[in-house]
Design a protein around this motif. Structure first.
Motif, PDB file in Angstrom:
ATOM      1  N   SER A   1      52.533  -5.191  56.253  1.00  0.00           N
ATOM      2  CA  SER A   1      53.571  -5.117  55.219  1.00  0.00           C
ATOM      3  C   SER A   1      52.998  -4.600  53.896  1.00  0.00           C
ATOM      4  O   SER A   1      51.838  -4.838  53.572  1.00  0.00           O
ATOM      5  CB  SER A   1      54.209  -6.497  55.018  1.00  0.00           C
ATOM      6  N   VAL A   2      53.867  -3.865  53.169  1.00  0.00           N
ATOM      7  CA  VAL A   2      53.428  -3.168  51.959  1.00  0.00           C
ATOM      8  C   VAL A   2      54.464  -3.342  50.853  1.00  0.00           C
ATOM      9  O   VAL A   2      55.666  -3.288  51.110  1.00  0.00           O
ATOM     10  CB  VAL A   2      53.246  -1.657  52.273  1.00  0.00           C
ATOM     11  N   VAL A   3      53.973  -3.537  49.628  1.00  0.00           N
ATOM     12  CA  VAL A   3      54.843  -3.390  48.456  1.00  0.00           C
ATOM     13  C   VAL A   3      54.205  -2.362  47.531  1.00  0.00           C
ATOM     14  O   VAL A   3      52.986  -2.320  47.396  1.00  0.00           O
ATOM     15  CB  VAL A   3      55.097  -4.732  47.722  1.00  0.00           C
ATOM     16  N   VAL A   4      55.038  -1.514  46.948  1.00  0.00           N
ATOM     17  CA  VAL A   4      54.570  -0.530  45.962  1.00  0.00           C
ATOM     18  C   VAL A   4      55.288  -0.805  44.651  1.00  0.00           C
ATOM     19  O   VAL A   4      56.523  -0.804  44.603  1.00  0.00           O
ATOM     20  CB  VAL A   4      54.862   0.917  46.428  1.00  0.00           C
ATOM     21  N   PHE A   5      54.515  -1.051  43.587  1.00  0.00           N
ATOM     22  CA  PHE A   5      55.069  -1.216  42.236  1.00  0.00           C
ATOM     23  C   PHE A   5      54.955   0.110  41.505  1.00  0.00           C
ATOM     24  O   PHE A   5      53.854   0.638  41.360  1.00  0.00           O
ATOM     25  CB  PHE A   5      54.285  -2.278  41.452  1.00  0.00           C
ATOM     26  N   GLY A   6      56.094   0.655  41.042  1.00  0.00           N
ATOM     27  CA  GLY A   6      56.087   1.912  40.292  1.00  0.00           C
ATOM     28  C   GLY A   6      56.426   3.068  41.195  1.00  0.00           C
ATOM     29  O   GLY A   6      55.666   3.420  42.089  1.00  0.00           O
ATOM     30  N   LEU A   7      57.605   3.672  40.951  1.00  0.00           N
ATOM     31  CA  LEU A   7      58.101   4.710  41.857  1.00  0.00           C
ATOM     32  C   LEU A   7      58.163   6.058  41.158  1.00  0.00           C
ATOM     33  O   LEU A   7      59.178   6.745  41.168  1.00  0.00           O
ATOM     34  CB  LEU A   7      59.469   4.296  42.411  1.00  0.00           C
ATOM     35  N   GLY A   8      57.052   6.446  40.548  1.00  0.00           N
ATOM     36  CA  GLY A   8      56.909   7.812  40.060  1.00  0.00           C
ATOM     37  C   GLY A   8      56.342   8.661  41.193  1.00  0.00           C
ATOM     38  O   GLY A   8      56.364   8.259  42.366  1.00  0.00           O
ATOM     39  N   GLY A   9      55.812   9.829  40.852  1.00  0.00           N
ATOM     40  CA  GLY A   9      55.261  10.705  41.876  1.00  0.00           C
ATOM     41  C   GLY A   9      54.175  10.029  42.693  1.00  0.00           C
ATOM     42  O   GLY A   9      54.098  10.203  43.919  1.00  0.00           O
ATOM     43  N   VAL A  10      53.352   9.225  42.024  1.00  0.00           N
ATOM     44  CA  VAL A  10      52.235   8.580  42.718  1.00  0.00           C
ATOM     45  C   VAL A  10      52.731   7.445  43.611  1.00  0.00           C
ATOM     46  O   VAL A  10      52.386   7.373  44.803  1.00  0.00           O
ATOM     47  CB  VAL A  10      51.186   8.078  41.694  1.00  0.00           C
ATOM     48  N   GLY A  11      53.560   6.549  43.065  1.00  0.00           N
ATOM     49  CA  GLY A  11      54.057   5.420  43.846  1.00  0.00           C
ATOM     50  C   GLY A  11      54.917   5.865  45.024  1.00  0.00           C
ATOM     51  O   GLY A  11      54.810   5.321  46.128  1.00  0.00           O
ATOM     52  N   LEU A  12      55.765   6.871  44.809  1.00  0.00           N
ATOM     53  CA  LEU A  12      56.594   7.351  45.927  1.00  0.00           C
ATOM     54  C   LEU A  12      55.728   8.016  46.997  1.00  0.00           C
ATOM     55  O   LEU A  12      56.050   7.964  48.185  1.00  0.00           O
ATOM     56  CB  LEU A  12      57.677   8.311  45.412  1.00  0.00           C
ATOM     57  N   SER A  13      54.611   8.604  46.590  1.00  0.00           N
ATOM     58  CA  SER A  13      53.683   9.147  47.583  1.00  0.00           C
ATOM     59  C   SER A  13      53.043   8.018  48.388  1.00  0.00           C
ATOM     60  O   SER A  13      52.788   8.165  49.589  1.00  0.00           O
ATOM     61  CB  SER A  13      52.589   9.984  46.907  1.00  0.00           C
ATOM     62  N   ALA A  14      52.806   6.882  47.726  1.00  0.00           N
ATOM     63  CA  ALA A  14      52.279   5.720  48.447  1.00  0.00           C
ATOM     64  C   ALA A  14      53.328   5.198  49.438  1.00  0.00           C
ATOM     65  O   ALA A  14      52.981   4.797  50.554  1.00  0.00           O
ATOM     66  CB  ALA A  14      51.866   4.633  47.462  1.00  0.00           C
ATOM     67  N   VAL A  15      54.604   5.229  49.042  1.00  0.00           N
ATOM     68  CA  VAL A  15      55.673   4.829  49.972  1.00  0.00           C
ATOM     69  C   VAL A  15      55.651   5.749  51.197  1.00  0.00           C
ATOM     70  O   VAL A  15      55.703   5.302  52.349  1.00  0.00           O
ATOM     71  CB  VAL A  15      57.060   4.873  49.276  1.00  0.00           C
ATOM     72  N   MET A  16      55.544   7.060  50.940  1.00  0.00           N
ATOM     73  CA  MET A  16      55.472   8.029  52.054  1.00  0.00           C
ATOM     74  C   MET A  16      54.261   7.763  52.944  1.00  0.00           C
ATOM     75  O   MET A  16      54.352   7.847  54.170  1.00  0.00           O
ATOM     76  CB  MET A  16      55.267   9.443  51.484  1.00  0.00           C
ATOM     77  N   GLY A  17      53.134   7.471  52.308  1.00  0.00           N
ATOM     78  CA  GLY A  17      51.906   7.187  53.063  1.00  0.00           C
ATOM     79  C   GLY A  17      52.059   5.938  53.905  1.00  0.00           C
ATOM     80  O   GLY A  17      51.597   5.883  55.053  1.00  0.00           O
ATOM     81  N   ALA A  18      52.752   4.922  53.337  1.00  0.00           N
ATOM     82  CA  ALA A  18      52.950   3.667  54.063  1.00  0.00           C
ATOM     83  C   ALA A  18      53.824   3.908  55.295  1.00  0.00           C
ATOM     84  O   ALA A  18      53.564   3.380  56.379  1.00  0.00           O
ATOM     85  CB  ALA A  18      53.581   2.627  53.143  1.00  0.00           C
ATOM     86  N   LYS A  19      54.841   4.748  55.121  1.00  0.00           N
ATOM     87  CA  LYS A  19      55.709   5.054  56.266  1.00  0.00           C
ATOM     88  C   LYS A  19      54.898   5.788  57.345  1.00  0.00           C
ATOM     89  O   LYS A  19      54.980   5.474  58.531  1.00  0.00           O
ATOM     90  CB  LYS A  19      56.884   5.912  55.805  1.00  0.00           C
ATOM     91  N   LEU A  20      54.087   6.749  56.892  1.00  0.00           N
ATOM     92  CA  LEU A  20      53.248   7.522  57.810  1.00  0.00           C
ATOM     93  C   LEU A  20      52.302   6.607  58.587  1.00  0.00           C
ATOM     94  O   LEU A  20      52.043   6.816  59.776  1.00  0.00           O
ATOM     95  CB  LEU A  20      52.447   8.518  56.969  1.00  0.00           C
ATOM     96  N   ALA A  21      51.801   5.577  57.911  1.00  0.00           N
ATOM     97  CA  ALA A  21      50.837   4.660  58.540  1.00  0.00           C
ATOM     98  C   ALA A  21      51.525   3.653  59.455  1.00  0.00           C
ATOM     99  O   ALA A  21      50.853   2.891  60.145  1.00  0.00           O
ATOM    100  CB  ALA A  21      50.052   3.925  57.450  1.00  0.00           C
ATOM    101  N   GLY A  22      52.860   3.621  59.445  1.00  0.00           N
ATOM    102  CA  GLY A  22      53.592   2.685  60.305  1.00  0.00           C
ATOM    103  C   GLY A  22      53.752   1.305  59.702  1.00  0.00           C
ATOM    104  O   GLY A  22      53.998   0.329  60.417  1.00  0.00           O
ATOM    105  N   ALA A  23      53.613   1.204  58.362  1.00  0.00           N
ATOM    106  CA  ALA A  23      53.749  -0.099  57.704  1.00  0.00           C
ATOM    107  C   ALA A  23      55.171  -0.620  57.876  1.00  0.00           C
ATOM    108  O   ALA A  23      56.128   0.146  57.927  1.00  0.00           O
ATOM    109  CB  ALA A  23      53.420   0.034  56.213  1.00  0.00           C
ATOM    110  N   TYR A  24      55.288  -1.967  57.935  1.00  0.00           N
ATOM    111  CA  TYR A  24      56.601  -2.601  58.010  1.00  0.00           C
ATOM    112  C   TYR A  24      56.499  -4.053  57.597  1.00  0.00           C
ATOM    113  O   TYR A  24      55.624  -4.730  58.100  1.00  0.00           O
ATOM    114  CB  TYR A  24      57.189  -2.503  59.415  1.00  0.00           C
ATOM    115  N   PRO A  25      57.391  -4.536  56.731  1.00  0.00           N
ATOM    116  CA  PRO A  25      58.336  -3.741  55.960  1.00  0.00           C
ATOM    117  C   PRO A  25      57.646  -3.039  54.789  1.00  0.00           C
ATOM    118  O   PRO A  25      56.506  -3.353  54.452  1.00  0.00           O
ATOM    119  CB  PRO A  25      59.326  -4.784  55.436  1.00  0.00           C
TER     120      PRO A  25
END
Ligand SMILES: NC(=O)c1ccc[n+]([C@@H]2O[C@H](COP(=O)([O-])OP(=O)(O)OC[C@H]3O[C@@H](n4cnc5c(N)ncnc54)[C@H](O)[C@@H]3O)[C@@H](O)[C@H]2O)c1
Ligand SMILES: [Zn+2]
Ligand SMILES: [Zn+2]
Length: 384
Positions: free
Chosen positions: A206-230
């Motif tokens: 499971s992953v939480v990302v604080f801050g949804l600018g270009g960097v944080g949203l890229s971390a969200v994309m990376g988390a999805k790519l890695a199969g993180a849930y939720p």
């Protein structure tokens, strides 16, 4: 030659920057590339919060007195960029005119102990040159009125042409849309890399990302790519939530709406395995730490002002076996990772186009930084 650039002269100009114009659009002189250096025509240059933290002095830079300067300016900002090689200096073998390149904002010398152990983002020479505002071989190639104009992070990309060390450049495939490729030099390299290189998130964690600018949203994309849930995404601007959801976040939380730590714990039955801070605020980093469960890992991506200290409970670091890590430039090996992430993008696995809020001409760069400071935008790309 002469090139049109956005030059920072004063880090104390008030907002709105569209009025105070801290970045002055003007012609500056640019030398030809020296030994190991390359002339690049910039195609795209993204506006990143790190540029903003230099522009407004939130993260002050040292004064390079050895260059005869009395302040950390004038400097040409811009470090998330792509372009076309126009000329190479003596000793450059791996790049040639017409090559397409993405900038790596830490040049890697290839010889220091960190380069030797495969951690080039920690390169000693590269870090020193970046702090001084010079290229890797200690040169300055921009001038105005007889004095030096500094290179920000070896890139100085808010200029139609720039000279960079060959060690600051990664050659990319010509099929890649060149303006968008800029984002692979910072937002993507940093955000995706924090997840896959620094934290090494595995499927089902499971992953939480604080801050949804270009960097944080890229971390969200990376988390999805890695199969993180939720995947949980936190910001203070609800306008960011729809995009975060499209990129893979199953839950979004407004940090101004109650305690985000409690909300993360409630959603995950006690806290996440990995928390990423992509704001640049020590208080938010402490929240990220508190949002991890036993055995959890907190990854600091944001660059907080140096005046801020991090305060966390010392004892639960021990008895909960928590981990606190820093992630600089996504712990990248740029020549390995930039082509790898570009390949994922070109094959539909990293929806990087979603990060582009708008394109701007160089003349509108000050207004662009107003929007970034307001949190009202993701990535704006200067197109030349
Ligand atoms: N580690 C690295 O190598 C690296 C590389 C690039 C950028 N950075 C840093 O990463 C940070 C993010 O950069 P960016 O360009 O994405 O910035 P950005 O300004 O685009 O995004 C920051 C986001 O944080 C949100 N935010 C503000 N306060 C918040 C709070 N209390 N809780 C949750 N969200 C909050 C804002 O609304 C905004 O959406 C900056 O500090 C930047 O300097 C670090
Ligand atoms: Zn950046
Ligand atoms: Zn090195």
């Amino acid at each position: 030659m002469l090139t049109r650039a956005a030059v920072l002269y004063d880090t104390e100009k008030p907002r709105p920057y569209a009025g105070s114009q801290p970045l002055v659009i003007e012609e500056v002189e640019l030398d030809r590339p020296g030994e190991g250096e390359v002339l690049v025509e910039i195609a795209g240059a993204g506006l990143c919060h790190s540029d903003l933290s230099t522009l407004n002095g939130a993260i002050p830079r040292p004064v390079p007195r050895h260059l005869g300067l009395l302040g950390p300016v004038p400097v040409i900002l811009g470090h998330e960029a792509s372009g076309i090689v126009r000329e190479v200096g003596p000793g450059v073998r791996d790049l040639a005119p017409e090559d397409h390149v993405v900038f790596s904002f830490v040049p890697m010398c290839g010889h220091c102990k960190y380069c030797a152990i495969g951690r080039p983002v920690l390169c000693v020479k590269g870090g020193k040159a970046n702090l001084a505002g010079t290229l890797l071989r200690n040169t300055v190639r921009f001038h105005k009125d007889g004095g030096p104009v500094l290179h920000y992070l070896g890139a100085a990309a808010f200029s139609q042409y720039t000279v960079a060390a060959q060690e600051s450049l990664v050659k990319i495939d010509k099929e890649v849309p060149l303006d968008k490729a800029a984002l692979f030099g910072c937002a993507i390299l940093t955000g995706v890399g924090a997840v896959v290189n620094t934290a090494k998130v595995r499927p089902g964690e499971s992953v939480v990302v604080f801050g949804l600018g270009g960097v944080g949203l890229s971390a969200v994309m990376g988390a999805k790519l890695a199969g993180a849930y939720p995947i949980i995404a936190v910001d203070t601007q609800p306008a960011k939530f729809e995009l975060a959801q499209r990129l893979g976040a199953g839950h979004t939380l407004n940090a101004l709406d109650g305690d985000p730590v409690k909300a993360v714990r409630a959603l995950t039955g006690g806290g996440v395995d990995y928390a990423f801070e992509a704001v640049g605020n020590a208080k938010v980093l402490a929240q990220a730490y508190e949002a991890t469960q036993r055995g959890g890992t907190t990854v600091a991506i944001g660059m907080a002002p140096p005046t801020q200290q991090l305060s966390i409970q010392a004892s639960n670091l021990t008895y909960m076996e928590k981990t606190l890590m820093g992630s600089f430039m996504g712990s990248a090996v740029p020549r390995r990772d930039i082509p790898r992430y570009l390949n994922l993008y070109m094959n539909g696995k990293l929806p990087v186009d979603e990060l582009v809020s708008q394109y701007l001409p160089l003349e509108e760069i000050n207004a662009g930084f107003d929007r970034l400071a307001e949190g009202a935008t993701v990535r704006q790309i200067i197109k030349f």
